[in-house]
Design an enzyme around this catalytic site. Sequence first.
Site, mmCIF file in Angstrom:
data_model
loop_
_atom_site.group_PDB
_atom_site.id
_atom_site.type_symbol
_atom_site.label_atom_id
_atom_site.label_comp_id
_atom_site.label_asym_id
_atom_site.label_seq_id
_atom_site.Cartn_x
_atom_site.Cartn_y
_atom_site.Cartn_z
ATOM 1 N N GLY A 109 0.853 -1.181 0.000
ATOM 2 C CA GLY A 109 0.000 0.000 0.000
ATOM 3 C C GLY A 109 0.886 1.226 0.000
ATOM 4 O O GLY A 109 2.117 1.129 -0.086
ATOM 5 N N GLY A 111 3.008 3.243 1.513
ATOM 6 C CA GLY A 111 3.730 3.180 2.775
ATOM 7 C C GLY A 111 4.515 4.430 3.100
ATOM 8 O O GLY A 111 4.974 4.596 4.241
ATOM 9 N N ARG A 112 4.689 5.316 2.113
ATOM 10 C CA ARG A 112 5.394 6.576 2.383
ATOM 11 C C ARG A 112 4.824 7.724 1.548
ATOM 12 O O ARG A 112 5.475 8.739 1.363
ATOM 13 C CB ARG A 112 6.892 6.426 2.115
ATOM 14 N N GLY A 148 8.430 5.699 6.431
ATOM 15 C CA GLY A 148 7.519 6.527 5.661
ATOM 16 C C GLY A 148 8.157 7.732 4.998
ATOM 17 O O GLY A 148 7.457 8.558 4.399
ATOM 18 N N ARG A 205 -3.140 1.103 -9.647
ATOM 19 C CA ARG A 205 -2.108 0.160 -10.104
ATOM 20 C C ARG A 205 -2.735 -1.208 -10.349
ATOM 21 O O ARG A 205 -3.831 -1.509 -9.869
ATOM 22 C CB ARG A 205 -1.021 0.019 -9.029
ATOM 23 N N ASP A 274 2.707 -3.850 -8.412
ATOM 24 C CA ASP A 274 2.266 -2.644 -7.697
ATOM 25 C C ASP A 274 2.938 -1.391 -8.239
ATOM 26 O O ASP A 274 2.584 -0.274 -7.837
ATOM 27 C CB ASP A 274 2.534 -2.772 -6.190
ATOM 28 N N ASP A 284 6.524 5.008 -10.588
ATOM 29 C CA ASP A 284 7.394 4.633 -9.464
ATOM 30 C C ASP A 284 8.857 4.468 -9.887
ATOM 31 O O ASP A 284 9.334 3.374 -10.137
ATOM 32 C CB ASP A 284 6.895 3.352 -8.789
#
Length: 510
Positions: A109, A111-112, A148, A205, A274, A284
């Site tokens: 998920g 996360g940051r 994070g 995603r 992801d 990403d």
Amino acid sequence: MSIVNKAADSHEQIDSHNKLTSIDSLNCDNHYSTLPAHFYNKQMPDGLSDPKMVSLNPQVLALLGLDNVVADSDALLLLCSGNYLPSGFTPLAMKYTGHQFGHYNPDLGDGRGLLLAQVKGNDDADSTTWDLHLKGAGRTPYSRQGDGRAVLRSSIREYLCSAAMQGLGIPTTQALSVVVGSDTVMREQVEQAAMVVRVAESHVRFGHFEHFYYTQRLDDLKLMLDYTLTHHFPETLDAEVPYLAFYKQVVTTTAELMAHWQAVGFVHGVMNTDNMSILGQTFDYGPFAFQDDFDPAYVCNHTDYSGRYAFNQQPQVGYWNLMALGRSLTPFMDIAPLNETLQTYDDIFLAKLRELMRGKLGLQQVHDTDGELIKNLLETLASSAVDYTYFFRLLSDFNSTEGADNRSIRDQFIDRDAFDAWAVKYQQRLALESSVDDVRKVSMNQVNPKYILRNYLAQQAITQATDYDYSLVNELVAVLADPFAEHPDFEKLAALPPEWGRKMVLSCSS
């Protein structure tokens, strides 16, 4: 210090400089937050302390209608550092899962990062809604053991590569800004915390659909699909089988994205599901690289021990990831049409790749021998470890006259006999074209960049930025916005990499 603690001071700073209006007038349409609450976690960002603006991308500012905001605006700085939320912003961390290096991981998920808001763009004729996503915003329920945070080096790399891909005309997410704070984080060593504001048409995603498929929450999976089609694929809603029409589009855009990557020599490094955008955009940026000395098996991610995400594996991984996405659609339709659609992937990829490579070679017509000509060239480049970008830019100077001297190009090769053999075939192929060399040179230089984001350049920009010198970051953003132009004042940025900068291997936090 969190945004809650800083909010009062932030408003005082903004009001004192009278620069609030443009940012607070952003038109929010936060449609993702209309999904059920268990699709995400609403929370405030953990803002950076003592934030400093490293760079702002003027093109993205204009895209959002913020080009009239002064670059050093307090409001903009506070927004991009997680210390101020304009009216209508409702930050949330998305929940999704995915396959990492081929293995399913249910604990993924945001996360940051946080989806700050979804805002309407600047063009009244364009109904595009843009996600504003703050990366490095602090811990979320999906951070696992992470802090994070994002570090300055990874933030600069994502910011610069987003600009580079946009300039190259390759589908990509974009980045508005990089901000650094006085907060420190531990990676391999103590580093500066930083944030990037990522701008994209969607942050959905492949892993969003896998999450609900593998947990067998089929009602939620249908909600996710219907949301995605409504907001991002509205033309599929009238199709006979809307989910199949959706899948066909994703197969096409993903296959064409892989072709773009291969044609420009880009290695993503972490093609987990992801990290795959449902819109077929580059997504990403972690341990990425552009090819220097051409190596089909180049692996840029130091944790990729098996070479799963090597340059020459990317097209097949794209296929595998689409297979994983297709599996998530099986509760709602027969497998056979999904498989038939997936089997179109190779033809779409090859057709797009050959189209792009013909452009790089200055070929306007289509001939049956083109595939073999391209294949032979790539093999010859690899055998002599020729710099990929430099070669294609130089190739525009190729003299197609029989017996002409093409020494400057030939001298790039260790195996000159191999180049000579290929050059004869190329010369013969050019004879079938109607354009003369001067015209071909212009067309080739419009698709073969002079400037790419080489890893050594990114590293030099990062090194300078750690000493609060952001000049190279901003020079690179300006040049990479138009990588095909000559930019005579920035010739140094087109230089071949030094030995230490060749085939750099990077971590996911690079």
